[in-house]
Design an enzyme around this catalytic site. Structure first.
Site, PDB file in Angstrom:
ATOM      1  N   LYS A 196       0.533  -1.064  -0.122  1.00 22.79           N
ATOM      2  CA  LYS A 196      -0.135  -0.113  -0.207  1.00 22.79           C
ATOM      3  C   LYS A 196       0.486   1.443  -0.255  1.00 22.79           C
ATOM      4  O   LYS A 196       1.649   1.274   0.584  1.00 22.79           O
ATOM      5  CB  LYS A 196      -0.917  -0.160   0.767  1.00 22.79           C
ATOM      6  CG  LYS A 196      -1.398   1.705   1.831  1.00 22.79           C
ATOM      7  CD  LYS A 196      -2.509   1.391   2.824  1.00 22.79           C
ATOM      8  CE  LYS A 196      -2.773   2.580   2.792  1.00 22.79           C
ATOM      9  NZ  LYS A 196      -3.500   2.280   4.066  1.00 22.79           N
ATOM     10  N   LYS A 198       0.506   5.055   0.461  1.00 21.50           N
ATOM     11  CA  LYS A 198      -0.126   6.155   1.237  1.00 21.50           C
ATOM     12  C   LYS A 198       0.724   7.517   0.989  1.00 21.50           C
ATOM     13  O   LYS A 198       1.352   7.671  -0.381  1.00 21.50           O
ATOM     14  CB  LYS A 198       0.716   6.815   2.580  1.00 21.50           C
ATOM     15  CG  LYS A 198       0.680   8.447   3.228  1.00 21.50           C
ATOM     16  CD  LYS A 198      -0.919   8.403   3.461  1.00 21.50           C
ATOM     17  CE  LYS A 198      -1.586   7.274   3.953  1.00 21.50           C
ATOM     18  NZ  LYS A 198      -3.049   6.953   4.599  1.00 21.50           N
ATOM     19  N   ASP A 226      -3.386   5.332  -1.502  1.00 22.00           N
ATOM     20  CA  ASP A 226      -4.197   5.635  -0.161  1.00 22.00           C
ATOM     21  C   ASP A 226      -3.755   7.214   0.175  1.00 22.00           C
ATOM     22  O   ASP A 226      -3.223   7.459   0.534  1.00 22.00           O
ATOM     23  CB  ASP A 226      -4.259   4.958   1.483  1.00 22.00           C
ATOM     24  CG  ASP A 226      -5.494   5.851   2.221  1.00 22.00           C
ATOM     25  OD1 ASP A 226      -6.023   6.636   1.936  1.00 22.00           O
ATOM     26  OD2 ASP A 226      -5.069   5.355   2.829  1.00 22.00           O
ATOM     27  N   ASN A 228      -5.649   9.663   1.164  1.00 25.58           N
ATOM     28  CA  ASN A 228      -6.881   9.757   2.748  1.00 25.58           C
ATOM     29  C   ASN A 228      -7.820  11.326   1.657  1.00 25.58           C
ATOM     30  O   ASN A 228      -7.490  12.893   2.383  1.00 25.58           O
ATOM     31  CB  ASN A 228      -5.538  10.635   3.618  1.00 25.58           C
ATOM     32  CG  ASN A 228      -5.321   9.119   3.872  1.00 25.58           C
ATOM     33  OD1 ASN A 228      -3.621   9.562   4.137  1.00 25.58           O
ATOM     34  ND2 ASN A 228      -6.043   8.868   4.624  1.00 25.58           N
ATOM     35  N   GLU A 251      -8.065   3.523  -2.098  1.00 23.82           N
ATOM     36  CA  GLU A 251      -8.461   3.876  -0.838  1.00 23.82           C
ATOM     37  C   GLU A 251      -8.842   5.300  -0.536  1.00 23.82           C
ATOM     38  O   GLU A 251      -8.057   6.201  -0.452  1.00 23.82           O
ATOM     39  CB  GLU A 251      -6.874   3.103   0.328  1.00 23.82           C
ATOM     40  CG  GLU A 251      -7.906   3.505   1.876  1.00 23.82           C
ATOM     41  CD  GLU A 251      -6.849   2.694   2.992  1.00 23.82           C
ATOM     42  OE1 GLU A 251      -5.726   1.741   2.083  1.00 23.82           O
ATOM     43  OE2 GLU A 251      -6.376   3.534   3.835  1.00 23.82           O
ATOM     44  N   ASN A 274     -10.773   3.773   5.513  1.00 27.48           N
ATOM     45  CA  ASN A 274     -10.937   3.943   6.586  1.00 27.48           C
ATOM     46  C   ASN A 274     -11.555   5.430   7.658  1.00 27.48           C
ATOM     47  O   ASN A 274     -10.808   5.880   8.425  1.00 27.48           O
ATOM     48  CB  ASN A 274      -9.469   3.730   7.436  1.00 27.48           C
ATOM     49  CG  ASN A 274      -8.900   4.592   7.108  1.00 27.48           C
ATOM     50  OD1 ASN A 274      -8.034   4.578   5.696  1.00 27.48           O
ATOM     51  ND2 ASN A 274      -7.729   5.936   7.992  1.00 27.48           N
ATOM     52  N   ASP A 298     -10.671  -0.309  12.407  1.00 29.43           N
ATOM     53  CA  ASP A 298      -9.568   0.065  13.047  1.00 29.43           C
ATOM     54  C   ASP A 298      -9.842  -0.037  14.443  1.00 29.43           C
ATOM     55  O   ASP A 298     -11.236   0.432  14.827  1.00 29.43           O
ATOM     56  CB  ASP A 298      -8.906   1.846  13.162  1.00 29.43           C
ATOM     57  CG  ASP A 298      -7.952   1.638  13.623  1.00 29.43           C
ATOM     58  OD1 ASP A 298      -8.053   1.612  15.489  1.00 29.43           O
ATOM     59  OD2 ASP A 298      -7.296   2.299  13.603  1.00 29.43           O
ATOM     60  N   HIS A 325      -7.199  -1.761   9.260  1.00 26.59           N
ATOM     61  CA  HIS A 325      -6.197  -0.324   9.317  1.00 26.59           C
ATOM     62  C   HIS A 325      -5.550  -0.089  10.178  1.00 26.59           C
ATOM     63  O   HIS A 325      -6.023  -0.693  11.380  1.00 26.59           O
ATOM     64  CB  HIS A 325      -7.967   1.082   9.315  1.00 26.59           C
ATOM     65  CG  HIS A 325      -6.893   2.301   9.461  1.00 26.59           C
ATOM     66  ND1 HIS A 325      -7.190   3.450  10.488  1.00 26.59           N
ATOM     67  CD2 HIS A 325      -6.158   3.321   8.484  1.00 26.59           C
ATOM     68  CE1 HIS A 325      -6.577   4.231  10.546  1.00 26.59           C
ATOM     69  NE2 HIS A 325      -5.590   4.016   9.400  1.00 26.59           N
ATOM     70  N   ASN A 327      -3.068   2.945  12.257  1.00 31.24           N
ATOM     71  CA  ASN A 327      -2.293   4.423  12.447  1.00 31.24           C
ATOM     72  C   ASN A 327      -1.213   3.524  13.047  1.00 31.24           C
ATOM     73  O   ASN A 327      -1.081   3.040  13.987  1.00 31.24           O
ATOM     74  CB  ASN A 327      -3.756   4.783  13.002  1.00 31.24           C
ATOM     75  CG  ASN A 327      -4.185   6.139  12.712  1.00 31.24           C
ATOM     76  OD1 ASN A 327      -2.933   7.177  12.505  1.00 31.24           O
ATOM     77  ND2 ASN A 327      -4.986   6.382  12.181  1.00 31.24           N
TER      78      ASN A 327
HETATM   79  O1  LIG Z   1      -4.878   4.474   5.834  1.00 30.58           O
HETATM   80  C1  LIG Z   1      -5.132   5.719   6.572  1.00 30.58           C
HETATM   81  O2  LIG Z   1      -5.949   6.533   6.692  1.00 30.58           O
HETATM   82  C2  LIG Z   1      -4.052   5.982   7.696  1.00 30.58           C
HETATM   83  O3  LIG Z   1      -3.478   4.574   7.922  1.00 30.58           O
HETATM   84  C3  LIG Z   1      -3.606   6.986   8.215  1.00 30.58           C
HETATM   85  C4  LIG Z   1      -2.894   7.314   8.342  1.00 30.58           C
HETATM   86  O4  LIG Z   1      -3.524   8.387   9.908  1.00 30.58           O
HETATM   87  C5  LIG Z   1      -2.296   7.687   7.822  1.00 30.58           C
HETATM   88  O5  LIG Z   1      -1.996   8.909   7.183  1.00 30.58           O
HETATM   89  C6  LIG Z   1      -0.466   7.908   8.611  1.00 30.58           C
HETATM   90  O6  LIG Z   1       0.163   7.391   9.406  1.00 30.58           O
HETATM   91  O7  LIG Z   1       0.378   9.032   8.183  1.00 30.58           O
HETATM   92 MG   LIG Z   2      -6.353   5.432   4.369  1.00 29.68          MG
END
Ligand SMILES: O=C([O-])C(=O)C[C@H](O)[C@@H](O)C(=O)[O-]
Ligand SMILES: [Mg+2]
Length: 429
Positions: A196, A198, A226, A228, A251, A274, A298, A325, A327
Site C-alpha cells: 500500500k 500512502k 491511499d 486520504n 483507498e 478508513n 480500526d 486499518h 495508525n
Molecule cells: O490508511 C490511513 O488512512 C492511515 O493509515 C491513516 C494514517 O494517519 C496515515 O495517513 C499516516 O500515518 O500518515
Molecule cells: Mg487509509
C-alpha cells in the site's frame, strides 16, 4: 479465581516515528500512545493500547476510576461505563482528528476509542486467568496466521535539522525509484507480498508513476493507493482508469460518502475506506449507496475486538469486504489486531500495519512478520509481555515533553520544514 479489577494503570508514552509524509504534512518525531493495564484481585495483569492524544487521556482517566471493583469478564459493561463519562463538547464540535485522517470525530467514537484499550486489557487479563488465548475468547481462530501488507510512505531521510529525533537508515523515498527501493526492503525484511502506498503527497501523475513502477517491480502483487481523500471525483476516476489494471483497491480517493459513491459509480476498481465509514452510524448510507467495497476496520475506532467482529458480520451481510486499518501503534495493538483478524471469516485482504516503522516498543520481544504474516499467538491472553523498563523510558519522554508532541499534528510538523504550511484544502487535486 477472583476476576475483580483492583487496579488500573494508565501510562501515556511518546514513541519514535520517522518523517513519513501524507497529505496533511509529515509525522512528528514522536507520537503519543496510551498503555492501559488492568490488574485483578489475583494479581493477573492485562494490557491494552489505544490512541494517546490529550482528548483520549481526558476520557481514559475518569473511565479507569470507574473500573475498580468490576469484573474483567464484564466486557459489555465497559460500554455502560463509557456512557457515564462526559465528553467535553469542545473536543468534538467541528473538530477533526489529524486533519480528518481518522474520519469523523464524535463523542461516541472518542469513547469507543478509549473503550478499545480497556477491552483489550480485560480480554488479556481474562485470557491469562483462564489459560486461553484472546482469539479463543472471541470464539476461536479460523486461521493460524494473519497476512499484513507493506505500508509504503513517501518520506524524508530524516526529520528537519535541529529537531530532536531518532534516526534510521531507510533513506528518503520521494520518487518511483525510492518507493520501489522501500518496497524491496520491506519484502526482504518482512516478506510482505502486497503493498500500500500512502498518497496525497505529490500530484497524482507522480503517484500513478510510483504505483506503475511497483507493478513492474512486483508483477501480479496486490497494490493499493491511499491519498486520504485528497482528490476530486474527476481526479479519482482518472487515477482509477490509469491504474485499474494493477490496483487491488483504491483507498479513500475522495472525501466523504457522497464523493466516494460518485467515484464508485464510475469505476469498477473497488474502493476501500478508513475515513468515510468509521462508525456504525455511517454504514447505512455508504452501503446503500454502494460507496465502498472494503471497510478497513480500526479496532480502536470501532470500540474493540468484539465490535470489530460485529462490524465484520454487518459487512458480510452486505457483501462488503473487511480488512484492517492501522495508525502508528505498538506491539500490543498489533497482537490485538492479529487475534481478532484470526477470528474473522472471509478476510480477503492483507491488513495494514505501521509497526515496521516503529523502532521502539513496550514489549519484551517484538512481533516478527514471516512471509508477510504474523503467527496467531496461542499463549494465554494476547501472548505478549510488557517490558516495564521500556515502558518507563517512553513514559519519561512523554513526561519531559512540554506538550508539543502530546497531540499528533502532522501539519505542525511540516511547518518546521516549510514555515507557513497549512493542511491543504480538499480536494487538493
Ligand atoms: O490508511 C490511513 O488512512 C492511515 O493509515 C491513516 C494514517 O494517519 C496515515 O495517513 C499516516 O500515518 O500518515
Ligand atoms: Mg487509509
Amino acid at each position: 479465581m477472583n476476576l475483580t479489577i483492583t487496579d488500573v494503570r494508565l501510562t501515556p508514552v511518546l514513541v519514535a516515528d520517522p518523517p513519513l509524509l501524507n497529505t496533511q504534512g509529515v509525522h512528528q518525531p514522536y507520537t503519543p500512545r496510551l498503555i492501559v493495564e488492568v490488574e485483578t484481585a489475583d494479581g493477573v495483569v492485562g494490557v491494552g493500547e489505544t490512541y494517546g492524544d490529550t482528548k483520549y487521556l481526558e476520557l481514559a482517566r475518569p473511565f479507569a476510576e470507574r473500573l475498580r471493583g468490576r469484573q474483567v469478564s464484564d466486557l459489555n459493561g465497559l460500554f455502560t461505563v463509557a456512557d457515564e463519562v462526559a465528553v467535553d463538547a469542545a473536543r468534538v464540535l467541528g473538530q477533526t482528528d489529524v486533519g480528518g485522517l481518522r474520519g469523523v470525530q464524535t463523542a461516541d467514537k472518542l469513547r469507543l476509542s478509549v473503550v478499545s484499550g480497556f477491552e483489550v486489557a480485560c480480554l488479556d487479563a481474562l485470557g491469562r486467568a483462564l489459560g486461553l488465548p484472546v482469539h479463543a475468547l472471541l470464539g476461536g481462530k479460523v486461521r493460524d496466521s494473519v497476512e499484513y501488507s507493506a505500508y509504503l510512505f513517501y518520506r524524508w531521510a530524516a526529520h528537519p535539522a535541529g529537531v530532536p529525533a531518532e534516526t534510521d537508515d531507510w533513506g528518503a523515498a520521494l520518487d518511483p525509484a525510492g518507493v520501489v527501493a522501500q518496497a524491496r526492503r520491506f519484502t526482504e525484511r518482512h516478506g510482505f507480498t502486497s503493498f500500500k502506498l500512502k498518497g496525497g503527497v505529490f500530484p497524482p501523475e507522480e503517484e500513478i508513476a510510483a504505483v506503475r513502477a511497483l507493478a513492474e517491480a512486483f508483477p501480479g502483487h496486490p497494490l493499493r493507493l491511499d491519498p486520504n481523500g485528497a482528490w476530486s471525483v474527476a481526479t479519482s476516476l482518472k487515477v482509477a482508469r490509469e491504474l485499474g489494471d494493477v490496483l487491488e483497491y483504491l483507498e479513500d480517493p475522495a472525501l466523504g460518502t457522497p464523493a466516494m459513491a460518485e467515484v464508485a459509480a464510475g469505476t469498477g476498481v473497488p474502493l476501500a475506506t478508513n475515513m468515510c465509514v468509521t462508525t456504525f452510524g455511517e454504514i447505512e448510507e455508504a452501503f446503500t449507496r454502494g460507496a465502498v467495497q472494503v471497510i478497513l476496520s480500526d479496532h480502536h475506532y470501532w470500540g474493540g475486538l468484539r465490535n470489530t467482529r460485529q462490524l465484520a458480520a454487518v459487512c458480510r451481510t452486505f457483501g462488503v469486504g473487511v480488512s484492517m486499518h492501522s495508525n502508528t501503534h505498538l506491539g500490543i495493538s498489533l497482537a490485538a489486531m492479529t487475534h481478532v483478524a484470526a477470528t474473522v471469516p472471509g478476510l480477503h485482504h492483507a491488513c495494514d500495519s505501521h509497526y515496521p516503522w516503529q523502532s521502539e516498543d513496550v514489549l519484551t520481544e517484538r512481533l516478527v512478520f514471516e512471509g508477510g504474516r504474523l503467527a496467531v499467538p496461542d499463549a494465554p491472553g494476547l501472548g505478549v509481555e510488557l517490558d516495564r523498563e521500556r515502558l518507563r523510558r517512553l513514559h519519561r519522554r512523554w513526561l519531559d515533553d512540554d506538550g508539543t508532541l502530546r497531540d499528533r499534528d502532522d501539519a505542525a510538523a511540516m511547518r518546521v520544514a516549510e514555515p507557513g504550511w497549512t493542511a491543504p484544502a480538499v480536494p487538493r487535486w
